[in-house]
Motif scaffolding. Structure first.
Motif, PDB file in Angstrom:
ATOM      1  N   LEU A 213       0.970  -1.185   0.025  1.00 55.10           N
ATOM      2  CA  LEU A 213      -0.008   0.098  -0.022  1.00 55.10           C
ATOM      3  C   LEU A 213       0.940   1.298  -0.074  1.00 55.10           C
ATOM      4  CD1 LEU A 213      -2.853  -1.012   2.577  1.00 55.10           C
ATOM      5  CD2 LEU A 213      -3.347  -0.603  -0.048  1.00 55.10           C
ATOM      6  N   ASN A 217       0.713   3.472  -2.967  1.00 56.25           N
ATOM      7  CA  ASN A 217      -0.076   4.745  -2.833  1.00 56.25           C
ATOM      8  C   ASN A 217      -1.336   4.781  -3.348  1.00 56.25           C
ATOM      9  OD1 ASN A 217      -0.213   7.370  -1.449  1.00 56.25           O
ATOM     10  ND2 ASN A 217       0.244   8.416  -3.288  1.00 56.25           N
ATOM     11  N   CYS A 218      -2.071   3.690  -2.935  1.00 52.89           N
ATOM     12  CA  CYS A 218      -3.479   3.572  -3.336  1.00 52.89           C
ATOM     13  C   CYS A 218      -4.717   3.338  -2.280  1.00 52.89           C
ATOM     14  CB  CYS A 218      -3.590   2.625  -4.303  1.00 52.89           C
ATOM     15  SG  CYS A 218      -3.497   0.868  -3.922  1.00 52.89           S
ATOM     16  N   HIS A 219      -5.683   3.392  -2.415  1.00 49.37           N
ATOM     17  CA  HIS A 219      -6.841   3.266  -1.406  1.00 49.37           C
ATOM     18  C   HIS A 219      -6.781   1.612  -1.035  1.00 49.37           C
ATOM     19  CE1 HIS A 219     -10.783   2.921   0.349  1.00 49.37           C
ATOM     20  NE2 HIS A 219     -10.613   4.413   0.597  1.00 49.37           N
ATOM     21  N   PRO A 220      -6.824   1.356   0.175  1.00 48.30           N
ATOM     22  CA  PRO A 220      -6.820  -0.122   0.460  1.00 48.30           C
ATOM     23  C   PRO A 220      -8.038  -0.911  -0.064  1.00 48.30           C
ATOM     24  CG  PRO A 220      -7.488   1.256   2.375  1.00 48.30           C
ATOM     25  CD  PRO A 220      -6.943   2.185   1.426  1.00 48.30           C
ATOM     26  N   GLY A 221      -8.994  -0.209  -0.273  1.00 50.67           N
ATOM     27  CA  GLY A 221     -10.126  -0.984  -0.873  1.00 50.67           C
ATOM     28  C   GLY A 221      -9.779  -1.571  -2.423  1.00 50.67           C
ATOM     29  N   LEU A 222      -8.641  -0.938  -3.001  1.00 50.48           N
ATOM     30  CA  LEU A 222      -8.271  -1.658  -4.273  1.00 50.48           C
ATOM     31  C   LEU A 222      -7.713  -2.873  -4.071  1.00 50.48           C
ATOM     32  CD1 LEU A 222      -7.953  -1.359  -7.295  1.00 50.48           C
ATOM     33  CD2 LEU A 222      -5.454   0.018  -6.655  1.00 50.48           C
TER      34      LEU A 222
END
Length: 268
Positions: A213, A217-222
């Motif tokens: 993550l 650098n992305c949303h954890p939902g992804l």
């Protein structure tokens, strides 16, 4: 002659802070002296790291460059009364819920003060460190302190109004994560794995997930959606979490921790 640093309080957080600084060899630049009301705590940590310790704050002969207050909120006032004469020292307070206005009341309006909110991971150089400088800290000292604390992990400046939220999320965060980690480890034991192997599996899974993550650098939902295949094991487990109100429980726990900072009353 080296500048000196006085650390008041050698409990879990104080010890983690000192070990983190020594991990990057800051004891070679500064004379670090330790004090704790429980003398053995300061002596043991000083012996471990090759530092000095004192049995009484009256033993401090010269004005330290930095004084860390790593004590409980209800001890801050009495400690400040004992260091009141160090007017040029930069006071760095780690006491949750004790704001700069209160510290100025105890120490005087001209005292250089920094509020600091780290977490226990500073001991291994992977902490989160929030800082708020008052106007009495000069720019040169501010830059020096930002560089000094960079060895502890991610360091950033924050508005003082955000400190209660930061305390609840990242200050208390390692405790929350440890509870979830322990629950996963116990689940591993429940389904037939030895606890030692279960623990290693869970720790590495958490480390890998956090690293992924951070790098992406992305949303954890992804990441969740990537792991959840249709009709698969992951989505089945997540469904059970959701039915039990997992997200709400986590959010409520962090909100409760934030509210608790308001209850950390200092001495009158």
């Amino acid at each position: 002659m080296k500048q000196s640093i006085l650390v008041i309080g050698c409990g879990n957080m104080g010890s983690a802070l000192v070990r983190g600084l020594c991990l990057d060899k800051w004891q070679t630049k500064y004379d670090i002296c330790l004090y704790d009301m429980v003398l053995l705590k300061a002596e043991s940590l000083a012996h471990e790291l090759g530092l000095s310790s004192i049995a009484d704050l009256k033993e401090v002969q010269s004005e330290p460059y930095l004084i860390f207050l790593v004590v409980k909120p209800n001890q801050v006032k009495s400690v400040c009364q004992r260091i009141f004469h160090f007017k040029n020292s930069i006071i760095i307070s780690l006491a949750a819920g004790v704001n700069q206005a209160q510290l100025h009341e105890y120490l005087g309006q001209s005292q250089p003060i920094v509020r600091m909110m780290p977490n226990l991971a500073v001991e291994v150089g992977e902490g989160v460190v929030a800082l708020h400088f008052n106007s009495q800290v000069c720019e040169g000292d501010r830059e020096d302190l930002l560089f000094l604390f960079s060895s502890l992990g991610w360091v950033f400046e924050a508005e003082e109004k955000d400190f209660d939220q930061i305390t609840a999320l990242s200050g208390s965060g390692p405790g929350f994560i440890a509870v979830f980690l322990e629950a996963m480890m116990d689940a591993g034991v429940s389904i037939g794995l030895p606890w030692e192997k279960s623990l290693k599996l869970v720790i590495q899974t958490m480390l890998g997930t956090a690293s992924w993550l951070k790098k992406k650098n992305c949303h954890p939902g992804l990441l969740k959606n990537m792991v959840c295949s249709p009709g698969g094991t992951t989505i089945a487990g997540i469904k059970r979490f959701e039915l039990a109100g997992f997200r709400g429980i986590v959010m409520d726990g962090i909100e409760t921790a934030r509210k608790q900072t308001k209850n950390n009353k200092t001495e009158e």
